[in-house]
Structure formats: C-alpha cells, structure tokens
Design a protein around this motif. Sequence first.
Motif: not given
Length: 201
Positions: A77-78, A81, A84-85
């Motif tokens: 998940a990280y 993330y 995405w960022s």
Amino acid sequence: MTIEFLLTSLVVVATPGTGVLFTVAAGLARGARAGVVAALGCTLGTVPHLVAAITGLAALLHASAVAFEVIKYLGVAYLLYLAWSTLRGKQAFTVAADREHRPAAKVIGSAVLINLLNPKLTIFFVAFLPQFVGPGEGVLRMIELSAVFMALTFAVFVAYGRFAAAVRDRVMTSSRVLTWLRRGFAGAFVALGVRLALAEG
C-alpha cells in the motif's frame, strides 16, 4: 569479518530496490543533501529489523503467515501511495534555482517507513546474518555484522544519491524528461509493490 560476508552484503545492498529508488529520486529532485538524508533514513530503517532478529520477533513473523501478510500488504500500500504521489506531484522533479529542500525529518521518516514495511528485509536478517555467527558468539557478533551491513548500506546509497544529484541539472531541464521521470519512478514503485505482493514468507 570474512570477505564472503562483505561481498554478499555489498551485492545485497547495491542491488536496486525500494531504498535505492527512493534515494535516487531524492537526489534527482532535491540535490545531493537530500540524497544523503534519504540514504541515512534508509539505513536507519534497518534498525527495527535488526532488533526484531535479535529478540526473535523476526522468526515469529517468518513463521506467522498472518503477520507476514499484514506487514507485506502495508508495504504494498505504501509503495502504491509513493507511485501515486510521484505521478501526481508536478513539482516532484523540478530544479529550483534556490535549491529549496524538503525538511530532513520528512525525508528520513519516509525512508525509514519504506524499509520498516518491507518484511523481506526482516527475513534477510533472519536467514543471512546467522550464517556468519559462530557458536558462542551470539548477540554481540550479530550487532557487529549488522553495523557493517548498515555502513555498507549508507555508503552505497550515498553514492547513488550523489550520482543522481550530479546529473540532476543535465536531465531536469526538459519538461518531457520530467514527465517521463515521474512516470518511470511511479512505474518502478508499482513494479516493486507487485513483486512484494507476490512474495511468499
């Protein structure tokens, strides 16, 4: 300290992975200082795994399928993330004339979290280091070997970060290059996330 341990550790450290990718991204985006700070954060991120290995928590994690899956998917998940960022952050790879830097604490925090949420690093400490700990040497020997491993990690990651910073101005002046860099790093984070998701304890 054996040559075999040093060479094996160097190969493990130098092989591109999440920490290397994060450090290179920091060096490209914000220069040499950020690359060094990211390298420091990634190195500190190995400490919890060392503590877990010494206390036996890592063995428990390796034996518990549920615990392994929880940590693994938090890591996935990280990574997603981060992808995405990176993709959405239009200023993530901008060369600023004033060389502004992201706060060191945030860079270190992100780097530590990357390694903290990597269960394969814990398994590495459980499976790899004990092979070089002889009978009766115990915890002190493991700490010594881990310190060498961490020193190698910091040195190699600093080299990655400083190299990225050295070529920063040459590759960051084109908007097309910036776009492809964002896509490339985002894709690499996704690929690492997928590889982690498919890993088995």
